[in-house]
Design an enzyme around this catalytic site. Structure first.
Site, PDB file in Angstrom:
ATOM      1  N   SER A  94      39.573  -4.157 -15.547  1.00  0.00           N
ATOM      2  CA  SER A  94      38.307  -4.227 -15.473  1.00  0.00           C
ATOM      3  C   SER A  94      37.965  -2.691 -15.034  1.00  0.00           C
ATOM      4  O   SER A  94      37.819  -1.780 -15.577  1.00  0.00           O
ATOM      5  CB  SER A  94      37.805  -5.127 -14.612  1.00  0.00           C
ATOM      6  OG  SER A  94      36.492  -5.371 -14.338  1.00  0.00           O
ATOM      7  N   ASP A  99      36.241  -2.641 -19.519  1.00  0.00           N
ATOM      8  CA  ASP A  99      36.696  -3.734 -20.286  1.00  0.00           C
ATOM      9  C   ASP A  99      35.371  -4.580 -20.976  1.00  0.00           C
ATOM     10  O   ASP A  99      35.349  -5.526 -21.655  1.00  0.00           O
ATOM     11  CB  ASP A  99      37.386  -4.852 -19.558  1.00  0.00           C
ATOM     12  CG  ASP A  99      36.756  -5.480 -18.526  1.00  0.00           C
ATOM     13  OD1 ASP A  99      36.225  -4.535 -17.923  1.00  0.00           O
ATOM     14  OD2 ASP A  99      37.122  -6.663 -18.310  1.00  0.00           O
ATOM     15  N   ASP A 110      32.689  -5.811 -19.549  1.00  0.00           N
ATOM     16  CA  ASP A 110      31.974  -7.039 -19.018  1.00  0.00           C
ATOM     17  C   ASP A 110      31.160  -6.835 -17.947  1.00  0.00           C
ATOM     18  O   ASP A 110      30.134  -7.784 -17.483  1.00  0.00           O
ATOM     19  CB  ASP A 110      32.993  -7.987 -18.551  1.00  0.00           C
ATOM     20  CG  ASP A 110      33.891  -7.499 -17.227  1.00  0.00           C
ATOM     21  OD1 ASP A 110      33.742  -6.263 -16.883  1.00  0.00           O
ATOM     22  OD2 ASP A 110      34.762  -8.163 -16.634  1.00  0.00           O
TER      23      ASP A 110
END
Length: 567
Positions: A143, A298, A300
Site C-alpha cells: 500500500s 496500489d 486504493d
C-alpha cells in the site's frame, strides 16, 4: 527456538537464496534479533513487512508459508480448486516474484489461479475476484508504506479482505507450517497448467463499472483542469484511461508515472504525508489546475488538493470524504434516486462530520472497526438481506468506495468522484474547500489529525504494549482540562459512561476511545500494518482557528500522558 537458533538455521540452509544469504551475513546482533524474534502476522490489512531475510521479514519463504495457509483454506470452500484464486501485484520490489510464488504454491495444491499479466491496482484485484467467480484473491502490495516494505493481502469470493473469522482459519493453517524453508513448491512447468493470465478483458470490465458511477455524465468538462499523480504506482493507466475517455482535462505528473519500486521522484508514496504532493502542486501552479489528485502505489487511497482563493489547500481524508458525501447524496436526492433504506459506513476512528452529513439526508450510518474489510463485510451482509442499500463507505486514511462492484478502497472511483464534484461546484462559482466550509457552518467545525509514534523492533513492540496497558490501567478522567464523559474499550467490548457499562457490539480490537465534554474525541490503537502506535484526534471547535488551537493542546496533553516528549 530463540532468534539466534533461527538465524543459524536459515544461514545453514543449503537451498537459501543467495541474496538472502548475503543479507544474513551483513546483519549485526540487533538486526538478527529483529529479523527472527517473531513471525510476520496478519494485521488490519493482511501481512506487511520489511523485505529481507528472516521470519519477521517478507521474502519468498514467508510468502510460501502464508500461501500454504491460504491454499488449505481455499480447499475448504465449495469448488475452491476449480473456482481458483485471482492474483494481483503492484510496482514494489519482489511483487511479481511473490505473485508467481503464490501461484506456484496454489498449483502445488491443485488450485487454479488467474494472474494479472502486469501490475494492477488493488481495487481491480477486488473486482476481478467477483468478475471471474473466484473463490478468493491475493494482492501483493504494501500500500502506502515506504520502499523497504511489501505485503500480502487475501480476499474472499466477494472481493473483500478476509474478516477475522476467516483470516483466523488461514492463520491456523499457516501456523501448522513448522519450517518455511522447506515448503513444497512445484516447478514452473508443473504449475503452468494451473495458471491463466488475465489482463485487458478484466481491465475493460472494471473501467466500464468505474465510468458508470458518474451522477451527471452530461456535464461540460472543458473548463476544469485536474493534475494527477500515481506516485510511481499502479493507478496511472486506469485513472488516465477512465477520465480521458469521459472527456476530462487530466494532466499527469509525468515524472511520477513510471512504475518505480524506489519511488525515485516522490518524497513519500503516502497521501497522508504532505511532502508527497510537492511535484503535483508545482505542476498545478504551472497549468492553473482546479484540483490535484494523487494515489498511493496500489491505487486504493486518494489524496486531494483543491485550489481555493488562489492557494492549493490539502484536504484530509475525512474532509474530502465529507465533500464527496455531500455531492453524492445531494445529487441523488435532487434526482429522486436516493434509496429510502440507504446506509453509509465508516470506522470508529473516522470524523463525525461525514456521519452528520449522511444523517442530514436521512441516510443511516453504521460504524466498523478500522480495516476496510469490515466495511466490505457490511456490504456483503446487506446485499444478501436487502435490508439496507449501500451508498458510500470510507475511512479517515484517504480510502473510500462509491459503488460496491469493488469491496475494498478504490482510488480510481474516488478520482472520478473528486473530478465530478469539483467540476459541478466550479460551475456554481465554488470549489471543494468552499463546500467543506459550508458543511462546517451547518454541522460544526472539526479538526481531524493523527499522531503515529514509530516504535520499531523488539523494544518498540513492547513499548506499544506498555502504552496501551498504561492507558487502560490509568484511564484519564480529563484531558487538557476537558472532562472525559465516556470511554470505549474495544478490547473488553465495554463502553463506560456516567458509571454505567454497556456492551459494544463489534469484534474485539485493541482500541481505546475517549469522548470529551466539548464534543471532541481521541482514540488510541496500535497499527495493524506498521510498528506504530496511532492516536486519532477529532476536535470540535467554534471555528477553524479554535479547532486548530485546541488540537495542539490535546496533542501535547495526550503525549505527556504517555511520557512522549517528541512526536
Amino acid at each position: 527456538m530463540g532468534y539466534q537458533e533461527k538465524y543459524n538455521q536459515w544461514l545453514s540452509f543449503e537451498g537459501l537464496d543467495e541474496s538472502m544469504k548475503a543479507n544474513l551475513k551483513e546483519m549485526d546482533e540487533k538486526e538478527k534479533e529483529d529479523a527472527f524474534y517473531t513471525n510476520l502476522e496478519f494485521g488490519t490489512a493482511g501481512m506487511r513487512g520489511i523485505l529481507g531475510a528472516g521470519t519477521n521479514r517478507l521474502n519468498i519463504y514467508t510468502i510460501r508459508k502464508a500461501n500454504v495457509g491460504f491454499a488449505k483454506y481455499v480447499l475448504t470452500l465449495p469448488n475452491g480448486k476449480e473456482r481458483g484464486v485471482a492474483i494481483g501485484y503492484d510496482n514494489r520490489h519482489m511483487s511479481y516474484r511473490f505473485a508467481i510464488e503464490s501461484a506456484k504454491v496454489l498449483a502445488t495444491y491443485g488450485i487454479k489461479s488467474y494472474l494479472f499479466e502486469s501490475l494492477r491496482p488493488t481495487p481491480e484485484l477486488s473486482f476481478a475476484v467477483r468478475h471471474l467467480g473466484c473463490a478468493g484473491g491475493i494482492m501483493i502490495t504494501a500500500s502506502h508504506n515506504p520502499k523497504e516494505y511489501n505485503g500480502y493481502k487475501v480476499y474472499d469470493d466477494t472481493g473483500c479482505q478476509l474478516i477475522p473469522e476467516w483470516a483466523d482459519q488461514v492463520v491456523d493453517y499457516v501456523n501448522q507450517v513448522e519450517d518455511e524453508l522447506n515448503v513444497e513448491v512445484c516447478s514452473d512447468e508443473e504449475a503452468y497448467p494451473y495458471i491463466t493470465y488475465i489482463g485487458e478483458e478484466v481491465d475493460e470490465a472494471y473501467y466500464k463499472e468505474v465510468m458508470a458511477i458518474e451522477i451527471n455524465p452530461g456535464m461540460d468538462k472543458k473548463d476544469f483542469k485536474i493534475v494527477f499523480s500515481p506516485q510511481h504506482g499502479t493507478s496511472n493507466i486506469p485513472v488516465r484511461t477512465c477520465l480521458e475517455r469521459l472527456g476530462y482535462d487530466l494532466i499527469p505528473v509525468l515524472a511520477q508515472c513510471a512504475p518505480d519500486p524506489d519511488f525515485t521522484n516522490t518524497k513519500s508514496p503516502n497521501p497522508e504525508v504532505e511532502a508527497s504532493y510537492e511535484l503535483a502542486i508545482k505542476k498545478a501552479k504551472e497549468v492553473d489546475a482546479d484540483v490535484v489528485v494523487i494515489c498511493d502505489p496500489d491505487g486504493d487511497r486518494l489524496g486531494v488538493v483543491a485550489k481555493h482563493e488562489g492557494e492549493y489547500v490539502l484536504m484530509s481524508g475525512n474532509q474530502s470524504a465529507a465533500v464527496y458525501l455531500e455531492y453524492i447524496l445531494s445529487q441523488l436526492k435532487e434526482k429522486g434516486t436516493l434509496p429510502k433504506n440507504a446506509v453509509m459506513y465508516n470506522t470508529i476512528v473516522t470524523s463525525d462530520l461525514g456521519e452528520l452529513v449522511a444523517r442530514s439526508y436521512g441516510v443511516d450510518v453504521e460504524k466498523t472497526l478500522t480495516g476496510f474489510k469490515f466495511i466490505g463485510d457490511k456490504i456483503r451482509k446487506y446485499e444478501k438481506t436487502g435490508e439496507k442499500q449501500f451508498v458510500f463507505g470510507y475511512e479517515e486514511s484517504y480510502g473510500c468506495v462509491i459503488k460496491d462492484f469493488v469491496r475494498d478502497k478504490d482510488a480510481i472511483q474516488a478520482v472520478l468522484t473528486a473530478a465530478e464534484a469539483g467540476n459541478y461546484y466550479k460551475k456554481q462559482g465554488k470549489d471543494l474547500v468552499d463546500v467543506l466550509n459550508a458543511l462546517y457552518a451547518k454541522h460544526g467545525t472539526f479538526k481531524e489529525t493523527q499522531i503515529a509514534l514509530s516504535k520499531a523492533g523488539v523494544e518498540g513492540a513492547q513499548q506499544i504494549k506498555d502504552i496501551m496497558a498504561g492507558l487502560r490501567a490509568n484511564a484519564p478522567v480529563e484531558i487538557a482540562g476537558y472532562k472525559v464523559v465516556s470511554v470505549e474499550d474495544y478490547e473488553t467490548s465495554i463502553k463506560t459512561a456516567d458509571g454505567q457499562e454497556t456492551i459494544i457490539d463489534l469484534p474485539k480490537s485493541n482500541v481505546l476511545k475517549y469522548y470529551l465534554e466539548d464534543g471532541s474525541w481521541i482514540a488510541a490503537r496500535p497499527s495493524g500494518t506498521e510498528p506504530k502506535c496511532k492516536f486519532y484526534f477529532s476536535i470540535k471547535g467554534n471555528n477553524q482557528q479554535d479547532a486548530l488551537d485546541k488540537t495542539n493542546v490535546f496533542h501535547k496533553a495526550m503525549m505527556e500522558m504517555i511520557g512522549e516528549t517528541e512526536y
